[in-house]
Design an enzyme around this catalytic site. Structure first.
Site, PDB file in Angstrom:
ATOM      1  CG  HIS A 101      23.300 -35.364 117.296  1.00 53.64           C
ATOM      2  ND1 HIS A 101      24.289 -34.560 117.816  1.00 53.64           N
ATOM      3  CD2 HIS A 101      23.416 -35.287 115.946  1.00 53.64           C
ATOM      4  CE1 HIS A 101      24.978 -34.027 116.812  1.00 53.64           C
ATOM      5  NE2 HIS A 101      24.470 -34.451 115.678  1.00 53.64           N
ATOM      6  CB  SER A 139      21.687 -38.797 114.887  1.00 50.94           C
ATOM      7  OG  SER A 139      21.345 -37.868 113.870  1.00 50.94           O
ATOM      8  CG  MET A 198      31.429 -32.976 111.568  1.00 47.31           C
ATOM      9  SD  MET A 198      29.896 -33.690 112.195  1.00 47.31           S
ATOM     10  CE  MET A 198      29.425 -34.809 110.881  1.00 47.31           C
ATOM     11  CG  MET A 206      21.578 -30.722 107.916  1.00 45.31           C
ATOM     12  SD  MET A 206      21.468 -32.261 106.992  1.00 45.31           S
ATOM     13  CE  MET A 206      22.313 -33.382 108.107  1.00 45.31           C
ATOM     14  CG  ASP A 227      27.607 -36.275 114.129  1.00 47.97           C
ATOM     15  OD1 ASP A 227      27.178 -35.119 113.982  1.00 47.97           O
ATOM     16  OD2 ASP A 227      26.973 -37.293 113.805  1.00 47.97           O
ATOM     17  CG  ASP A 229      22.300 -34.195 112.640  1.00 44.05           C
ATOM     18  OD1 ASP A 229      22.024 -35.423 112.653  1.00 44.05           O
ATOM     19  OD2 ASP A 229      23.343 -33.727 113.094  1.00 44.05           O
ATOM     20  CG  HIS A 254      25.668 -30.972 114.392  1.00 42.55           C
ATOM     21  ND1 HIS A 254      25.974 -32.109 113.676  1.00 42.55           N
ATOM     22  CD2 HIS A 254      26.572 -30.036 113.999  1.00 42.55           C
ATOM     23  CE1 HIS A 254      27.020 -31.866 112.899  1.00 42.55           C
ATOM     24  NE2 HIS A 254      27.396 -30.622 113.080  1.00 42.55           N
ATOM     25  CG  MET A 263      25.866 -29.601 110.252  1.00 41.76           C
ATOM     26  SD  MET A 263      25.336 -31.263 109.791  1.00 41.76           S
ATOM     27  CE  MET A 263      23.950 -31.464 110.902  1.00 41.76           C
TER      28      MET A 263
HETATM   29  C1  DX5 Z   1      25.539 -35.792 109.459  1.00 44.92           C
HETATM   30  C2  DX5 Z   1      25.022 -35.581 110.844  1.00 44.92           C
HETATM   31  C3  DX5 Z   1      25.038 -36.831 111.694  1.00 44.92           C
HETATM   32  C4  DX5 Z   1      24.249 -38.002 111.112  1.00 44.92           C
HETATM   33  C5  DX5 Z   1      24.737 -39.285 111.744  1.00 44.92           C
HETATM   34  O1  DX5 Z   1      25.813 -34.583 108.864  1.00 44.92           O
HETATM   35  O2  DX5 Z   1      25.732 -34.562 111.524  1.00 44.92           O
HETATM   36  O3  DX5 Z   1      24.579 -36.527 113.001  1.00 44.92           O
HETATM   37  O4  DX5 Z   1      22.892 -37.835 111.324  1.00 44.92           O
HETATM   38  O5  DX5 Z   1      24.131 -40.373 111.129  1.00 44.92           O
HETATM   39  P1  DX5 Z   1      24.864 -41.781 111.025  1.00 44.92           P
HETATM   40  O6  DX5 Z   1      25.084 -42.246 112.447  1.00 44.92           O
HETATM   41  O7  DX5 Z   1      23.862 -42.626 110.290  1.00 44.92           O
HETATM   42  O8  DX5 Z   1      26.142 -41.590 110.299  1.00 44.92           O
HETATM   43 ZN    ZN Z   2      25.207 -34.302 113.688  1.00 41.98          ZN
END
Ligand code: DX5
Ligand code: ZN
Length: 227
Positions: free
Chosen positions: A43, A18, A148, A47, A186, A45, A77, A79
């Site tokens: 990956h 990630s 999640m 947001m 995740d 993320d 991903h 969010m």
């Molecule tokens: C959190 C993300 C994850 C996060 C994982 O909302 O969706 O992908 O980056 O990070 P770690 O592995 O540090 O929990």
């Molecule tokens: Zn994620």
């Protein structure tokens, strides 16, 4: 849970580092590290400060990594409270899979259809508090279910053991209905929690902190490949 993966695991284990946990002043180097240790996916993320209380990357981040030469599979991903408004932009920017959340009020099926019509992989994601039944009707329309294992919004959180039965439930439906989707976990995933998730049917492992802070990322990647 015996700790041994149930017989006939459907998919080989895949590591998805990630990028959120990498040095944001050197994102391309973070992507290159993932490729160097043989991780096939990256990956990403995304947001929006609404669906989750944080902000991260935009489509231009993906486009810049592609221009920089990254050939990794971009496991994106979203969010977002309104993912239907942004799916196209991330596809144009180089996303290979787009995973959208089941929780917000929008046209989930229409958005999954759009992603697949554009020739991309589609994933459905659910938060720790969301029951498996919320995505049951969509299982035949996705190539991945993203479970999640922390409340989304931040890296570095502790893995939630209470999510393991839900992974087993989804893996059970996959087997019963002879479906082929992957199960991705995740949040708080390291070699120990990945093994617990593997034992109940997970096969795709998002690793942020555990990978980018690993003393030996190549050995870490080898550990995931052996699950
Ligand atoms: C959190 C993300 C994850 C996060 C994982 O909302 O969706 O992908 O980056 O990070 P770690 O592995 O540090 O929990
Ligand atoms: Zn994620």
């Amino acid at each position: 849970m015996s700790g041994e993966p149930p017989a006939a695991m459907l998919h080989d284990p895949i590591l998805a580092p990630s990028l959120l946990a990498s040095d944001h002043a050197r994102l391309a180097e973070g992507a290159a590290l993932a490729a160097r240790v043989g991780a096939p996916w990256l990956h990403l993320d995304i947001m929006d400060g609404h669906f989750v209380p944080n902000l991260s990357f935009g489509p231009e981040t993906l486009a810049a990594l592609r221009r920089d030469g990254s050939k990794l599979f971009f496991d994106t991903h979203l969010m977002l409270a309104e993912p239907q408004k942004y799916a196209e932009a991330f596809i144009r920017a180089g996303a290979d899979r787009i995973s959208i959340h089941i929780e917000p009020p929008y046209d989930v099926i229409g958005t999954l259809t759009l992603i697949r019509e554009r020739g991309k992989h589609a994933g459905i994601a659910l938060n720790p508090g969301t029951p498996a039944s919320a995505v049951e009707a969509l299982l035949a329309q996705v190539d991945l279910v993203l479970v999640m294992t922390v409340q989304p919004g931040f890296g570095g959180q502790a893995f939630r053991q209470d999510v393991l039965p839900k992974i087993a439930q989804i893996a059970g439906w996959r087997k019963e209905r002879a479906l082929n989707f992957r199960i991705e976990v995740d949040g708080g995933i390291d070699l120990a929690t990945a093994k617990e998730c593997r034992a109940v049917g997970a096969d795709s492992f998002v690793c942020g902190t555990s990978f980018f802070q690993a003393p030996d990322p190549a050995a870490f990647a080898a550990g995931i490949a052996k699950l």
